[in-house]
Design an enzyme around this catalytic site. Structure first.
Site, PDB file in Angstrom:
ATOM      1  N   GLY A 124     -14.140 -50.562  35.807  1.00  0.00           N
ATOM      2  CA  GLY A 124     -13.459 -50.177  34.572  1.00  0.00           C
ATOM      3  C   GLY A 124     -12.747 -51.354  33.931  1.00  0.00           C
ATOM      4  CB  ALA A 125     -11.159 -51.693  30.590  1.00  0.00           C
ATOM      5  CB  SER A 132     -20.717 -48.848  40.387  1.00  0.00           C
ATOM      6  OG  SER A 132     -20.561 -48.302  39.103  1.00  0.00           O
ATOM      7  NE  ARG A 183       1.731 -43.764  35.427  1.00  0.00           N
ATOM      8  CZ  ARG A 183       0.970 -43.859  34.357  1.00  0.00           C
ATOM      9  NH1 ARG A 183       1.143 -42.996  33.363  1.00  0.00           N
ATOM     10  NH2 ARG A 183       0.045 -44.789  34.275  1.00  0.00           N
ATOM     11  CB  CYS A 213      -0.138 -49.338  28.917  1.00  0.00           C
ATOM     12  SG  CYS A 213      -0.963 -47.983  28.063  1.00  0.00           S
ATOM     13  CD  GLN A 238      -0.205 -45.751  23.056  1.00  0.00           C
ATOM     14  OE1 GLN A 238       0.775 -45.030  22.932  1.00  0.00           O
ATOM     15  NE2 GLN A 238      -1.023 -45.643  24.100  1.00  0.00           N
ATOM     16  CG  HIS A 272      -0.821 -50.221  23.677  1.00  0.00           C
ATOM     17  ND1 HIS A 272      -2.140 -50.142  23.320  1.00  0.00           N
ATOM     18  CD2 HIS A 272      -0.684 -49.417  24.782  1.00  0.00           C
ATOM     19  CE1 HIS A 272      -2.775 -49.322  24.150  1.00  0.00           C
ATOM     20  NE2 HIS A 272      -1.914 -48.874  25.040  1.00  0.00           N
TER      21      HIS A 272
END
Length: 340
Positions: free
Chosen positions: A14-15, A42, A101, A132, A159, A244
């Site tokens: 992923g990014a 993958s 979180r 983020c 964003q 962002h």
């Protein structure tokens, strides 16, 4: 001899996962073995980062025995399923998803703000990485809050699509190309066209009319910085690839001038870079300052003419770097420095 560590990255294709690899290499993190993990499809895939080639392994069936730190960024469902599996093998998990979180016994860490809370990972073996948009906002306002307590934050975010992942980056790119070539613009990732548009929705709507992304900023600000701070957010997706931007309006317990605020923010230990000149272009922008930067930039600092004890600022940062990968690696650096 410097001790080296075995590191696993969950969601390596992923990014954010790929940026975690890059930041680890850029920071010369003391790696013994680096394991890149993703879905079965993958398995065996080659990834080239900074001219180094890595091979991806399937997460399913991977043995976390011997892994010192596992960086997770593959979605909440993956963290729910595999994080405890990793900690059961004595790996320390740094989780970039929202799954852990808000659990009371799991530290939610922005190193510039609450690095001392990292020690609480010993209860569960898990450290959570914040959202983020929350990270860059809190890094920017922490020096102000230390000088003069923040009572309320009113914030509008703008964003980048990279916050949604590689498919969103591709969708924006495809839509721009379609527009240029007079082809039909199609969308799938977002509920409306994102190219040349802004979408005032990030994540799902909650019962109170706010989106989950907006409520993340409320919950996380209270947990990380100060539970007394009230937060009123509006989060917007914009056609930007990386970085962002946030327009932040603070209500403080007493008056401070914009010059006092800028003096604090320009200090070496502030955690931010201040770019604030009253000239054309005298402010930070996502596409200019943020492209390859781990920093949080602040500009447009000014006293609020509509609110007593109000202060306004403009904040930009690379959401894939400081907003995700870099913040996670910073936490890992604190772990190896002070705890393992």
């Amino acid at each position: 001899m410097t001790k080296k560590y075995n590191i696993a990255i969950v969601g390596a294709t992923g990014a954010v996962g790929q940026m975690m690899i890059q930041v680890l290499l850029e920071r010369k993190f003391p790696i013994n073995e680096l394991y890149l993990l993703a879905s079965k499809k993958s398995d065996g895939k080659k990834i080239n980062i900074l001219n180094k080639e890595f091979t991806v392994k399937a997460l399913d069936g991977f043995d976390f025995s011997g892994i010192d730190i596992a960086l997770f960024s593959a979605g909440s469902n993956i963290s729910e399923k595999y994080a405890k599996e990793a900690t059961n093998k004595n790996s320390i998990v740094i989780d970039n998803t929202s799954f852990f979180r808000y659990e009371e016994d799991i530290p939610l860490i922005v190193p510039e703000i609450n690095a001392s809370q990292i020690t609480h990972y010993k209860k569960t073996g898990i450290i959570a990485n914040p959202n983020c948009s929350t990270i860059q906002m809190l890094v920017a306002i922490k020096p102000i809050h230390d000088l003069c307590k923040v009572i309320r934050i009113n914030v509008c975010t703008y964003q980048a699509v990279s916050g949604t992942g590689n498919n969103a980056i591709k969708e924006l790119n495809d839509q721009v190309n379609a527009y240029v070539n007079n082809n039909e613009i199609l969308w799938d990732v977002y509920p409306k066209q994102i190219a040349f548009n802004v979408i005032p929705q990030i994540d799902n709507f909650m019962e109170n009319g706010y989106t989950k992304e907006e409520m993340k900023m409320v919950w996380e600000t209270k947990k990380i910085l100060d539970e007394k701070i009230e937060v009123n957010p509006t989060t917007v997706r914009v056609p930007v690839f990386y970085g962002h931007s946030e327009a932040i309006h603070l209500e403080l317990e007493k008056n401070i001038t914009s010059n006092e605020a800028k003096n604090i923010l320009s200090a070496k230990d502030s955690g931010v870079i201040l770019i604030d000149e009253h000239i054309d272009g005298g402010y930070p922008c996502a596409a200019n300052e943020c492209e390859n930067s781990n920093d949080v930039y602040v500009g447009r600092v000014r006293e609020d003419i509509s609110c007593k004890n109000g202060l306004n600022m403009w904040v930009v940062s690379n959401n894939i770097r400081k907003g995700a990968a870099f913040n996670s690696v910073q936490i890992a650096e604190h772990l190896i420095k002070d705890y393992i």
